[in-house]
Design a protein around this motif. Structure first.
Motif, PDB file in Angstrom:
ATOM      1  N   ARG A   1       0.821  -1.217   0.000  1.00  0.00           N
ATOM      2  CA  ARG A   1       0.000   0.000   0.000  1.00  0.00           C
ATOM      3  C   ARG A   1       0.859   1.273   0.000  1.00  0.00           C
ATOM      4  O   ARG A   1       0.642   2.188   0.790  1.00  0.00           O
ATOM      5  CB  ARG A   1      -0.934   0.002   1.202  1.00  0.00           C
ATOM      6  CG  ARG A   1      -1.853  -1.225   1.234  1.00  0.00           C
ATOM      7  CD  ARG A   1      -2.806  -1.169   2.394  1.00  0.00           C
ATOM      8  NE  ARG A   1      -3.744  -0.050   2.238  1.00  0.00           N
ATOM      9  CZ  ARG A   1      -4.686   0.240   3.144  1.00  0.00           C
ATOM     10  NH1 ARG A   1      -4.772  -0.482   4.253  1.00  0.00           N
ATOM     11  NH2 ARG A   1      -5.494   1.259   2.960  1.00  0.00           N
TER      12      ARG A   1
ATOM     13  N   LEU B   1       0.842   3.635  -2.168  1.00  0.00           N
ATOM     14  CA  LEU B   1       0.149   4.806  -2.707  1.00  0.00           C
ATOM     15  C   LEU B   1      -0.584   5.594  -1.629  1.00  0.00           C
ATOM     16  O   LEU B   1      -0.850   6.785  -1.802  1.00  0.00           O
ATOM     17  CB  LEU B   1      -0.832   4.381  -3.806  1.00  0.00           C
ATOM     18  CG  LEU B   1      -0.199   3.696  -5.037  1.00  0.00           C
ATOM     19  CD1 LEU B   1      -1.246   3.477  -6.109  1.00  0.00           C
ATOM     20  CD2 LEU B   1       0.968   4.503  -5.583  1.00  0.00           C
TER      21      LEU B   1
ATOM     22  N   TYR C   1       0.000   9.503  -1.766  1.00  0.00           N
ATOM     23  CA  TYR C   1      -1.157  10.384  -1.967  1.00  0.00           C
ATOM     24  C   TYR C   1      -1.264  11.414  -0.853  1.00  0.00           C
ATOM     25  O   TYR C   1      -1.548  12.596  -1.100  1.00  0.00           O
ATOM     26  CB  TYR C   1      -2.435   9.548  -2.042  1.00  0.00           C
ATOM     27  CG  TYR C   1      -3.686  10.363  -2.283  1.00  0.00           C
ATOM     28  CD1 TYR C   1      -3.917  10.974  -3.506  1.00  0.00           C
ATOM     29  CD2 TYR C   1      -4.636  10.522  -1.269  1.00  0.00           C
ATOM     30  CE1 TYR C   1      -5.061  11.723  -3.722  1.00  0.00           C
ATOM     31  CE2 TYR C   1      -5.776  11.261  -1.480  1.00  0.00           C
ATOM     32  CZ  TYR C   1      -5.985  11.861  -2.705  1.00  0.00           C
ATOM     33  OH  TYR C   1      -7.116  12.608  -2.909  1.00  0.00           O
TER      34      TYR C   1
ATOM     35  N   ILE D   1       0.758   8.147  -8.527  1.00  0.00           N
ATOM     36  CA  ILE D   1      -0.580   7.575  -8.302  1.00  0.00           C
ATOM     37  C   ILE D   1      -1.186   7.159  -9.633  1.00  0.00           C
ATOM     38  O   ILE D   1      -1.690   6.039  -9.794  1.00  0.00           O
ATOM     39  CB  ILE D   1      -1.504   8.599  -7.605  1.00  0.00           C
ATOM     40  CG1 ILE D   1      -0.937   9.038  -6.258  1.00  0.00           C
ATOM     41  CG2 ILE D   1      -2.917   8.012  -7.441  1.00  0.00           C
ATOM     42  CD1 ILE D   1      -0.889   7.980  -5.215  1.00  0.00           C
TER      43      ILE D   1
ATOM     44  N   GLU E   1      -1.901   3.300  -9.761  1.00  0.00           N
ATOM     45  CA  GLU E   1      -3.208   3.000  -9.168  1.00  0.00           C
ATOM     46  C   GLU E   1      -3.885   1.881  -9.951  1.00  0.00           C
ATOM     47  O   GLU E   1      -4.075   1.989 -11.180  1.00  0.00           O
ATOM     48  CB  GLU E   1      -4.085   4.260  -9.180  1.00  0.00           C
ATOM     49  CG  GLU E   1      -5.487   4.048  -8.634  1.00  0.00           C
ATOM     50  CD  GLU E   1      -5.490   3.683  -7.169  1.00  0.00           C
ATOM     51  OE1 GLU E   1      -5.610   2.474  -6.882  1.00  0.00           O
ATOM     52  OE2 GLU E   1      -5.389   4.591  -6.326  1.00  0.00           O
ATOM     53  N   GLN E   2      -4.244   0.813  -9.266  1.00  0.00           N
ATOM     54  CA  GLN E   2      -4.859  -0.331  -9.935  1.00  0.00           C
ATOM     55  C   GLN E   2      -6.341  -0.118 -10.190  1.00  0.00           C
ATOM     56  O   GLN E   2      -6.877  -0.658 -11.162  1.00  0.00           O
ATOM     57  CB  GLN E   2      -4.635  -1.594  -9.099  1.00  0.00           C
ATOM     58  CG  GLN E   2      -3.177  -2.021  -9.016  1.00  0.00           C
ATOM     59  CD  GLN E   2      -2.979  -3.310  -8.258  1.00  0.00           C
ATOM     60  OE1 GLN E   2      -3.885  -3.802  -7.600  1.00  0.00           O
ATOM     61  NE2 GLN E   2      -1.772  -3.874  -8.352  1.00  0.00           N
TER      62      GLN E   2
ATOM     63  N   SER F   1      -8.811   2.110 -11.578  1.00  0.00           N
ATOM     64  CA  SER F   1      -8.916   3.304 -12.429  1.00  0.00           C
ATOM     65  C   SER F   1     -10.131   4.156 -12.109  1.00  0.00           C
ATOM     66  O   SER F   1     -10.209   5.305 -12.553  1.00  0.00           O
ATOM     67  CB  SER F   1      -8.971   2.888 -13.905  1.00  0.00           C
ATOM     68  OG  SER F   1      -7.774   2.235 -14.272  1.00  0.00           O
TER      69      SER F   1
ATOM     70  N   SER G   1     -11.193   4.801  -8.968  1.00  0.00           N
ATOM     71  CA  SER G   1     -11.151   5.265  -7.582  1.00  0.00           C
ATOM     72  C   SER G   1     -11.166   6.786  -7.526  1.00  0.00           C
ATOM     73  O   SER G   1     -10.733   7.477  -8.458  1.00  0.00           O
ATOM     74  CB  SER G   1      -9.886   4.752  -6.881  1.00  0.00           C
ATOM     75  OG  SER G   1      -8.729   5.405  -7.386  1.00  0.00           O
TER      76      SER G   1
ATOM     77  N   ARG H   1      -9.342   8.506  -5.581  1.00  0.00           N
ATOM     78  CA  ARG H   1      -7.941   8.927  -5.487  1.00  0.00           C
ATOM     79  C   ARG H   1      -7.334   9.122  -6.878  1.00  0.00           C
ATOM     80  O   ARG H   1      -6.596  10.074  -7.113  1.00  0.00           O
ATOM     81  CB  ARG H   1      -7.146   7.889  -4.694  1.00  0.00           C
ATOM     82  CG  ARG H   1      -5.674   8.253  -4.510  1.00  0.00           C
ATOM     83  CD  ARG H   1      -5.019   7.346  -3.476  1.00  0.00           C
ATOM     84  NE  ARG H   1      -4.922   5.969  -3.927  1.00  0.00           N
ATOM     85  CZ  ARG H   1      -4.526   4.964  -3.152  1.00  0.00           C
ATOM     86  NH1 ARG H   1      -4.227   5.169  -1.884  1.00  0.00           N
ATOM     87  NH2 ARG H   1      -4.447   3.726  -3.638  1.00  0.00           N
ATOM     88  N   MET H   2      -7.653   8.212  -7.788  1.00  0.00           N
ATOM     89  CA  MET H   2      -7.164   8.335  -9.162  1.00  0.00           C
ATOM     90  C   MET H   2      -7.734   9.591  -9.816  1.00  0.00           C
ATOM     91  O   MET H   2      -7.013  10.363 -10.471  1.00  0.00           O
ATOM     92  CB  MET H   2      -7.575   7.096  -9.961  1.00  0.00           C
ATOM     93  CG  MET H   2      -7.164   7.146 -11.421  1.00  0.00           C
ATOM     94  SD  MET H   2      -5.382   7.061 -11.626  1.00  0.00           S
ATOM     95  CE  MET H   2      -5.292   6.385 -13.295  1.00  0.00           C
TER      96      MET H   2
ATOM     97  N   SER I   1      -6.150  12.751  -8.394  1.00  0.00           N
ATOM     98  CA  SER I   1      -4.782  12.905  -8.880  1.00  0.00           C
ATOM     99  C   SER I   1      -4.771  13.440 -10.310  1.00  0.00           C
ATOM    100  O   SER I   1      -3.992  14.344 -10.646  1.00  0.00           O
ATOM    101  CB  SER I   1      -4.044  11.565  -8.812  1.00  0.00           C
ATOM    102  OG  SER I   1      -3.926  11.115  -7.477  1.00  0.00           O
TER     103      SER I   1
END
Length: 469
Positions: A115, A117, A121, A143, A147-148, A150, A152, A154-155, A158
């Motif tokens: 983890r 990221l 982040y 990120i 980022e796995q 796509s 999220s 968070r993605m 970013s």
């Protein structure tokens, strides 16, 4: 691992010896607890050093900020886990003072843990929130690259932060703007609503600069719909019909609502849909009914009213109603900030409908001298469009020397904007009138062509072509 850890403490011990301090005297000058110093240097195992303690030691020794940062990297890592309490402030501080090699080493090692990221982040958000926009981008890009999920949030955030950073980056050309739009657009709907508003507004403005009118319409429609929905919810909340905290966005809600109409009307105007544009112009002409306005909101309402008046004149002129020209000139005289965009419309209308604009060019000649001072892309593009219309105006009246001078001005601006389409238009216009060009104009033209050719040869290996967007 142990050797490096010892090296950090060995350097501190050496400095203590050179300075003539013992633990008691150094504790006094550094402001650190003597027991903590003893545990850091002599504990078994040694007590970890916080970043604050390291900075306090550095100041006490009289060394530059970040003196021992390269050796501090190991302090952030254990055998099986990362020390977030140390690594996050360390990365933030390294970014603030430009310790790039330390950042690269930490990030390389962080990516080996689980983890990673989460940490990256949080560091990015701390930097962005403190105004360190450019420093945060390297973290957001990590990120995006790793980022796995796509979809999220968070993605999406970013991508939004990277896109937004372009607004504060000088010399961003048209091709870079287009790539930024393509990268960010798919994520706009995944953002929290307050960020969606800002993201849609920025997308619409960037697409406006790119002359992508259908995209401007699309984003303006989404902006208007979202702002309207949030406004209805806020009205219910303010009247006690809905619980929750007041909605907070970067700008007052009326700014996004008004721009939803303004940008839609502007895009329609650019496409010649003047009657439709009038309807949307009316949508932002009087927003005094908008509730929950603060000082900035009320100021924005006044600004929208001014824009609507200016754009009302614009639409009348573009539709051939030349009778409004004297009133429009008076309006521009009273509002100097509107002169540049207003003159673009006046010259475009003069070329389309054949009326004389000599009096306008004379009236605003002094203001035109200041247009060259603009540095932002939108105004530079407006200056280009004005000069291009003036060039055509003079050529149509067989004033070739003046017209060709303006074409050369335009060519310089297209190079600055990296706009291939506009460059081709200028070249075409010059070539059609080359027989009227003086030797000086011919030489200036050839020099600009050579400049573009040199630019092409430099960038061809990277696949970058001038203005191919």
């Amino acid at each position: 691992m142990e050797a490096k850890l010892t090296t950090l403490r060995t350097e501190i011990e050496k400095s203590l010896s050179r300075s003539g301090h013992n633990l008691a005297s150094f504790a006094k000058v550094s402001g650190l607890n003597r027991g903590s110093l003893s545990a850091i240097l002599h504990g078994n195992p040694p007590k970890p050093i916080s970043l604050g303690q390291l900075d306090a030691m550095t100041r006490a020794f009289g060394f530059p900020e970040g003196w021992l940062y390269p050796l501090y990297v190991d302090e952030c890592f254990g055998e099986e886990r990362i020390s977030r309490r140390r690594i996050e402030p360390f990365l933030v501080k390294c970014a603030e003072i430009g310790k790039q090699m330390c950042i690269e080493e930490v990030l390389r090692r962080v990516m080996e843990y689980q983890r990673p990221l989460d940490i990256i982040y949080r560091v990015a958000e701390r930097l962005f929130g403190s105004g360190r926009i450019q420093e945060s981008i390297v973290f957001y890009k990590l990120i995006v690259d790793h980022e796995q999920d796509s979809y999220s949030e968070r993605m999406a955030i970013s991508q939004y932060r990277i896109f937004k950073s372009l607004q504060s980056t000088p010399d961003v050309d048209m091709e870079q703007k287009l790539r930024a739009v393509i990268s960010f657009e798919p994520y706009r709907g995944l953002l929290p609503e307050e960020m969606q508003l800002d993201g849609l507004l920025k997308l619409a403005k960037v697409c406006f600069a790119l002359h992508r009118w259908k995209d401007v319409e699309k984003f303006a429609d989404e902006l208007r719909a979202l702002a309207s929905g949030i406004y209805r919810e806020e009205l219910r909340r303010s009247k006690g019909k809905r619980a929750g905290q007041p909605f907070q966005a970067e700008r007052p809600l009326v700014v996004y609502y008004g721009h939803g109409y303004l940008l839609k009307a502007s895009a329609l105007t650019k496409q010649g849909e003047y009657e439709q544009a009038k309807k949307y112009t009316a949508g932002y002409a009087d927003l005094g009914w908008f509730e929950m306005l603060d000082d900035e909101g009320r100021s924005s309402v006044d600004s929208f009213k001014l824009f609507a008046a200016a754009n009302g004149y614009t639409l009348e002129l573009l539709m051939g109603n030349i009778s409004v020209l004297p009133s429009y000139i008076s309006f521009l005289s009273e509002h100097p900030g509107e002169i540049l965009s207003g003159m673009v419309i006046i010259m475009e209308s003069a070329n389309r409908f054949g009326f004389s604009a000599d009096a306008v060019l004379s009236r605003f000649s002094r203001e035109m001298l200041r247009f060259e001072q603009f540095q932002d892309t939108i105004n530079v593009d407006r200056v280009y469009r004005l000069y291009y219309q003036i060039a055509m105006y003079h050529i149509s009246r067989q004033q070739y020397a003046k017209g060709l001078d303006y074409i050369i001005h335009c060519l310089r601006l297209t190079i600055r904007l990296n706009s291939g389409k506009d460059f081709i238009n200028c070249v075409t216009l010059f070539e059609l009138n080359r027989d009227y060009a003086s030797d000086t104009q011919q030489n200036a033209y050839r020099e600009l062509i050579r400049e573009v050719r040199a630019h092409e040869e430099i960038n061809v290996d990277d696949g970058q072509r001038f203005g191919i967007v």
